[in-house]
Design a protein around this motif. Structure first.
Motif, PDB file in Angstrom:
ATOM      1  N   GLY A  16       1.032  -1.134   0.115  1.00  0.00           N
ATOM      2  CA  GLY A  16       0.013  -0.030   0.128  1.00  0.00           C
ATOM      3  C   GLY A  16       0.655   1.386  -0.105  1.00  0.00           C
ATOM      4  N   TRP A  18       1.142   4.717   1.881  1.00  0.00           N
ATOM      5  CA  TRP A  18       0.370   5.396   3.001  1.00  0.00           C
ATOM      6  C   TRP A  18       1.329   6.567   3.493  1.00  0.00           C
ATOM      7  N   ARG A  27      -1.678   0.574   8.953  1.00  0.00           N
ATOM      8  CA  ARG A  27      -1.309  -0.275   7.730  1.00  0.00           C
ATOM      9  C   ARG A  27      -1.693  -1.752   7.502  1.00  0.00           C
ATOM     10  N   ARG A  28      -1.114  -2.343   8.430  1.00  0.00           N
ATOM     11  CA  ARG A  28      -1.194  -3.722   8.458  1.00  0.00           C
ATOM     12  C   ARG A  28      -2.739  -4.043   8.307  1.00  0.00           C
ATOM     13  N   GLU A  31      -4.500  -3.042   4.944  1.00  0.00           N
ATOM     14  CA  GLU A  31      -4.128  -3.828   3.602  1.00  0.00           C
ATOM     15  C   GLU A  31      -4.945  -5.377   3.998  1.00  0.00           C
ATOM     16  N   LEU A  36      -5.726  -0.375   0.384  1.00  0.00           N
ATOM     17  CA  LEU A  36      -4.120  -0.136   0.011  1.00  0.00           C
ATOM     18  C   LEU A  36      -3.721   1.384  -0.046  1.00  0.00           C
TER      19      LEU A  36
END
Length: 575
Positions: A16, A18, A27-28, A31, A36
């Motif tokens: 992704g 970010w 983020r994890r 995703e 993304l």
């Protein structure tokens, strides 16, 4: 014996783009849900799908624009759940914003009229002398009621999101993204979302007709209601719905919600500045739904339509009282359902049916959906709960709840096709549906439904799976990350709230409130302990010294401590 849920970690997805402001943990999580970028994870109103491709809008907006221009009487017919109530309020408020002067809300009484636009409700609406009926969150299955309305010379516009049957009702216009062949990209709109889209398209038509003498009406003022109905109806929160819900939550957090919603937030004891989709689902929606379950949703709609804060507070308090009564009725019915299941299990070791169909002549038809949901959660299998449509009636109303992989509305359609005449009417979605049948047909239906379920359910589907976002590191088990997760939604169906898993030593535990488990847990090798709670987790068996737990990371502001706690979803004993 229902197998214990298994905990499975989501696949790790990377790649992704970010901004630095998005922490690695978030983020994890994004995703893993297919988002993304920040635009995909937290879509804004600017990314909302345009109404253009939603079928029926041209005819619907022409009908409504003409009705406004001719000062015709428009009656918005809601439904007796939260989605139907908010959709009715959006319809009334929105049409008034757009210049309609004669708009009246109406809603069936569950015990008097049954579901939707029924012939008996049409008879009652005749006193209002409507010119145009607009159904919200129902109508696609209301053939008889719509035919009766048409016979009286009324026009009928159906706005709905439920799956259609083999034939459509005789309405003048139907707007439903789930009609066969409808090109609208998102099929996930709730009933309130469909009505909001109709209003967006209508505003454009009125703009083209030069109908606005002053500033153009701001329909974003309705998004608080759209958010409540969308979350309450448990429709998947795809990007389009997240844009709608996110915008509505921002209005509510800023104190810009309608008077009724602000009152409901207060009576529920929630902090509006920190309101989440979970607060809607567990605190606001149940108080609105309670009116339709036990009494008359007209009170809930009135609460959403008033602009008088004092009136709103009074109605919110009444709704809160009805909700307390609903909880008592629900608990009694759930206890009776558990007793009935235990009786089945104790009969010569007979297993619980693959798809239990429960009935008690004393049950309340407005609460059977909650009973089905609770039993489904316990057994992890499809469940239908039935009650008499009204005291002494031989007509039963059933509410069905399902599990992933078993489409409950399709199951009812299959039974209806194989055994015509057993079901009187049905409708719904993949995970929830409703039906009615005669009490004499219940044994035949139960056998047919069980037979269909036995061909569709296997061991994998019947084994509940809890998806985890992995383990939190010691530095992530803090208030900063708990606050980030709380504000990172909206989370909901199709975009689930983050769940983590890990191994913990049980330092201490106690039972609170008779059925909840309060823990003091410590990750192996760590020095500090964590508070944790497992709601409804007490099963009369003391927990072991070490567990693997699936949990959510939450804030804990009890007595202004500004700490964190783990909300345990499930735990397994470890040696």
């Amino acid at each position: 014996m229902t197998p214990s849920p298994r905990i499975r970690r989501r696949a790790i997805v990377a790649g992704g783009q970010w901004p630095d402001s998005v922490p690695p943990l978030l983020r994890r999580i994004y995703e893993a849900r297919g988002a993304l970028s920040i635009d995909q994870a937290q879509p804004r109103l600017a990314q909302l799908l345009a109404p253009d491709s939603l079928g029926g809008l041209d005819a619907a907006t022409a009908l409504l624009a003409d009705a406004i221009a001719q000062d015709r009487h428009i009656v918005i017919v809601g439904d007796f759940d939260c989605d139907g109530a908010t959709a009715c309020a959006v319809g009334v408020r929105g049409l008034c914003l757009l210049g309609a002067r004669r708009v009246t809300p109406a809603v069936p009484n569950r015990m008097v009229h049954g579901y939707g636009l029924s012939p008996s409700l049409v008879d009652e609406l005749a006193a209002l002398q409507p010119d145009l009926l607009v159904t919200v969150d129902h109508g696609i299955a209301c053939h008889a009621g719509i035919a009766e309305a048409k016979a009286r010379g009324w026009q009928v516009l159906v706005t709905d999101h439920h799956l259609p049957g083999d034939r459509l009702p005789p309405a003048d216009v139907i707007v439903n993204p789930n009609l066969r062949g409808d090109p609208f990209p998102s099929k996930m709109l709730a009933g309130v979302g469909v009505m909001f889209y109709v209003l967006l398209a209508l505003r454009r038509v009125l703009r083209e007709r030069a109908a606005f003498s002053g500033a153009e009406p701001d329909l974003s003022t309705l998004l608080d209601l759209v958010a409540i109905g969308t979350v309450a109806d448990l429709v998947p929160l795809d990007a389009n719905n997240r844009a709608l819900v996110g915008a509505g939550l921002r209005r509510l957090r800023a104190g810009q919600g309608c008077a009724g919603l602000q009152a409901l937030i207060r009576v529920a004891g929630r902090d509006p500045a920190r309101l989440t989709a979970a607060d809607i689902g567990f605190a606001i929606a149940p108080r609105l739904n309670a009116a339709g379950r036990l009494e008359d949703m007209a009170l809930g709609i009135a609460c959403l339509l008033t602009d008088d804060a004092t009136q709103a507070d009074e109605m919110a308090r009444v709704l809160d009282g009805i909700n307390a009564e609903r909880r008592g009725v629900q608990q009694q019915m759930v206890d009776e359902a558990h007793t009935a299941l235990a009786r089945i299990e104790s009969t010569d070791g007979a297993p619980v049916p693959l798809a239990p169909c429960l009935f008690d002549p004393e049950w309340h038809p407005g609460v059977v959906g909650l009973v089905a949901s609770k039993i489904k959660e316990r057994l992890h299998r499809p469940v239908i709960a039935f009650a008499p449509a009204e005291p002494g009636s031989t007509t039963l109303r059933g509410s069905a709840r399902s599990i992933p992989g078993f489409h409950i509305r399709d199951a009812l359609a299959a039974v209806d096709a194989l055994h015509p005449g057993v079901i009187q009417r049905f409708g719904g979605h993949a995970m929830a549906a409703g039906l009615s049948l005669d009490e004499s047909a219940l044994p035949s239906f139960r056998a047919a439904f069980h037979q269909y379920a036995s061909t569709m359910l296997d061991e994998d589907l019947l084994r509940e799976e809890i998806l985890s976002d992995g383990e939190l590191s010691p530095v992530e088990l803090d208030r900063t990350h708990a606050d980030v997760l709380r504000g990172a939604g909206p989370w909901g169906q199709g975009f689930p709230e983050p769940v983590f898993d890990g191994v913990f030593d049980v330092l201490d535990w106690r039972v609170v409130g008779e059925k909840h488990l309060k823990f003091s847990l410590r990750p192996p090798g760590q020095s500090s302990a964590l508070n944790a709670i497992h709601f409804n987790g007490w099963q009369d068996v003391p927990p072991p010294a070490r567990i693997q737990a699936a949990y959510q990371l939450d804030t804990d502001d009890w007595k202004d401590r500004r700490g964190i706690q783990l909300l345990l979803r499930h735990w397994l004993p470890l040696a």
